[in-house]
Design a protein around this motif. Structure first.
Motif: not given
Lengths: 454, 192
Positions: A234, A288, A292-293, A295, A297, A300-301, A303-304, A310, A328
């Motif tokens: 990132y 992002y 973003g991919p 980030l 886990p 990312a979690d 964010a989800r 995405r 992060q």
């Protein structure tokens, strides 16, 4: 006949030294035809001031270009000068730099989310009024901010204008014991950052999609195997190229070919455009969308769970991306300390040589580009600094036109507040003033004259 | 705060009878930065105060960019905080130093002589600290009326002249306060 009425909606008491924001809106029969944002930015002074200075002075001088992100200025400068001298710093210096940078992200994002932007979303005039009803939340923001401040002070030697940074690395590498003491604080901070994401996810976000290209630094990650955490990262403290949503990417040395800056009459900040594309945005939303991919886990979690997809093109949700980036930065800082090895020596050897070098990092508010020309003694002969706020300004104005158009029916006070909220999406340097905006609404009313002239 | 201790002078050890606190109970915060003209006033006074060993030994001297969270973090827990800043706008009394003490009940400085030269200003920081119960016991603002805030400009003449004058005044003021505190038996050295 056209009559012109200019109303001064608010004159804030802002006298912030980085600058003063003023927005001039022109409305023609209820339609916003022009939005001019006037932001003063200081790097032009520093470009001139740096000429004739030794490379050894640059980190300390550039740190003073911005009181909010001195680390960004220092490390962009160091990377550019090291590029010119052909210096490659070791993995331990790189890790310590990233740790320092994480500290700056933590303090900036914690401040922005809790004290500057949250009041806009929750209907409070400022952080003080927010604190009356949400004391624990503001306390959490202050605690996170302090964690970031203290991390910058621990690694940088001072919380504002850090003094431990030098070209090639650091003057002094903190021993393990000093950093170990910080682990528990970062554990607490990680918990607080995740709670912050959940809190921000509950805000009501105006519906808006920015049409501009997005641009960020591309950090392919250090080469050298597992210990150096190989693979794309990132973008925070490093990167050798630029990626965009416009389908073009380029190495850093081509930045000034692809990004053109033009002077505009109403502002001392230059307006940046991406060659063949036009306006663009840099900052959290760009990072992002483009990285973003990468980030971790835990981020990312978060964010989800917060409902970030995405692809995210609503600038009002950039505050949510900042919260994710806070997670992060805290997680990365904790991991760096866990595996920390003090760089020995703390800085790479430097042998000045004549040449040109390029460096960029991701300041909390976006990509910060430096380019230096140096002579064989290591004296600066030319400097170029392109800060994120200047890059974003043209896109900000275009977005503001749309936001102001949607709110043209609002009262003066409401429209001022909405525009301030929108400008804070991009976290320009001036936005740390709670009420920074001097808003002029220029209404041009057209009336048809009676043919008889009566 | 008393101004009755006359021994505060550069290079001198003052207030010989005063008890030396284990940790300072007073913090002096210079807001600003040298490279921004008169905006560097606070930092310049802090530098001048470093020439007073008696002050350096007994008082914490700090520089700050004026960002509210950092200001609150700095002054929290101190019995007294003195904030040094520059203001602009209003009259033409360049170099004039204002002194305002926060009303602890209101948590506000009231009308300020002009916008301070940094961030959202001391007033906002004080109001937030008041709500969060993070004010020092006393909060005092010394603000010079600046003339030139351009990047790269030096302190203007009247403001530069005010630097040693204010440093001496603060030296007297804080050492007087410490002597008075030492004379009052058993008062805590630190606390809000």
């Amino acid at each position: 006949m056209t009559s012109r009425q200019e109303r001064l909606l608010e004159v804030g008491s802002l006298a912030r030294v980085e600058g003063e924001g003023a927005l001039h809106l022109v409305l023609d029969r209820g339609r916003v035809t022009e939005a001019r944002l006037n932001i003063y930015e200081p790097p032009r002074f520093f470009e001139a001031f740096l000429r004739g200075r030794s490379y050894t002075e640059v980190p300390d001088i550039t740190a003073r270009a911005c009181e909010m992100c001195p680390v960004a200025y220092q490390l962009s400068a160091c990377r550019a000068i090291e590029d010119a001298f052909g210096v490659s710093v070791g993995p331990d210096v790189r890790s310590l730099r990233r740790l320092l940078y994480c500290g700056e992200w933590i303090e900036n994002h914690a401040l922005h989310i809790h004290l500057l932007h949250a009041p806009d979303f929750l209907g409070y005039p400022d952080a003080t009024e927010l604190a009356k009803d949400h004391r624990a939340v503001v306390a959490r923001g202050l605690a996170l901010k302090k964690t970031g401040n203290d991390l910058v002070e621990l690694v940088g030697g001072r919380a504002i204008h850090p003094v431990n940074v030098r070209v090639g690395g650091f003057h002094r590498a903190p021993p393990r014991s000093e950093l170990d003491d910080f682990k528990n604080r970062l554990d607490d901070a990680l918990e607080a950052a995740v709670l912050t994401v959940r809190w921000v996810a509950g805000f009501e976000f105006p519906d808006f999609q920015t049409p501009h290209a997005l641009l960020t630094l591309d950090d392919p990650g250090p080469k050298g195997g597992a210990r150096s955490g190989g693979g794309p990262r990132y973008p925070i403290d490093a990167g050798d190229g630029v990626i965009t949503t416009a389908g073009i990417g380029f190495p850093l040395e081509d930045f000034e070919h692809f990004v053109s800056e033009t002077q505009v009459a109403h502002s001392t900040a230059l307006h940046a455009r991406l060659r063949g594309v036009g306006t663009y945005l840099t900052g959290p939303l760009a990072r992002y969308n483009l990285a973003g991919p990468r980030l971790w886990p835990v981020a990312a979690d978060a964010a989800r769970s917060a409902g970030l997809g995405r692809v995210e093109r609503n600038p009002f949700r950039s505050v949510l991306v900042r919260a994710v980036e806070l997670v992060q930065a805290v997680a990365e800082a904790r991991a760096i300390i866990e595996s920390y090895t003090p760089p020995d020596p703390p800085a790479a050897a430097i042998r000045p040589r004549a040449g040109r070098g390029y460096g960029a990092t991701e300041a909390p508010r976006g990509l910060l580009y430096h380019r230096y020309d140096l002579d064989e003694q290591g004296v600066i002969t030319a400097a170029r600094i392109v800060p994120p706020t200047a890059q974003n300004q043209a896109a900000m104005e275009a977005d503001l036109r749309l936001v102001a158009q949607a709110g043209a029916q609002l009262t003066d006070a409401q429209l001022t507040a909405r525009c301030e909220q929108a400008i804070r999406n991009y976290d320009p340097c001036v936005s740390c003033s709670t009420h920074f905006l001097r808003l002029h609404r220029d209404e041009r009313r057209h009336r048809h004259l009676d043919p008889a002239g009566s | 705060m008393s101004s009755s201790v006359p021994h505060a002078k550069p290079g001198g050890r003052a207030a010989a009878g005063a008890a030396r606190a284990a940790s300072p109970s007073i913090i002096v915060i210079g807001v600003g930065m040298k490279m921004r003209g008169d905006g560097g006033f606070g930092a310049a006074v802090i530098e001048a105060l470093r020439a007073y060993p008696a002050v350096v030994d007994r008082v914490r001297l700090a520089a700050c960019d004026g960002e509210p969270a950092r200001m609150i973090d700095l002054w929290q827990g101190y019995r007294c905080a003195l904030v040094l800043d520059a203001v602009r706008g209003g009259s033409e009394r360049h170099g004039f130093v204002y002194r305002r003490e926060l009303d602890p009940e209101v948590g506000d400085f009231g009308a300020q002589p002009g916008g301070t030269s940094h961030a959202v200003g001391l007033g906002a920081a004080a109001r937030l600290a008041h709500v969060m119960d993070r004010l020092p016991g006393r909060l005092i603002l010394y603000a010079v009326h600046g003339r030139d805030f351009r990047l790269g400009a030096p302190l203007s003449g009247p403001v530069a002249q005010a630097v040693p004058e204010l440093a001496a005044r603060i030296g007297r003021e804080v050492l007087g306060a410490l002597a008075a505190a030492a004379a009052g038996a058993g008062k805590p050295a630190k606390g809000g």
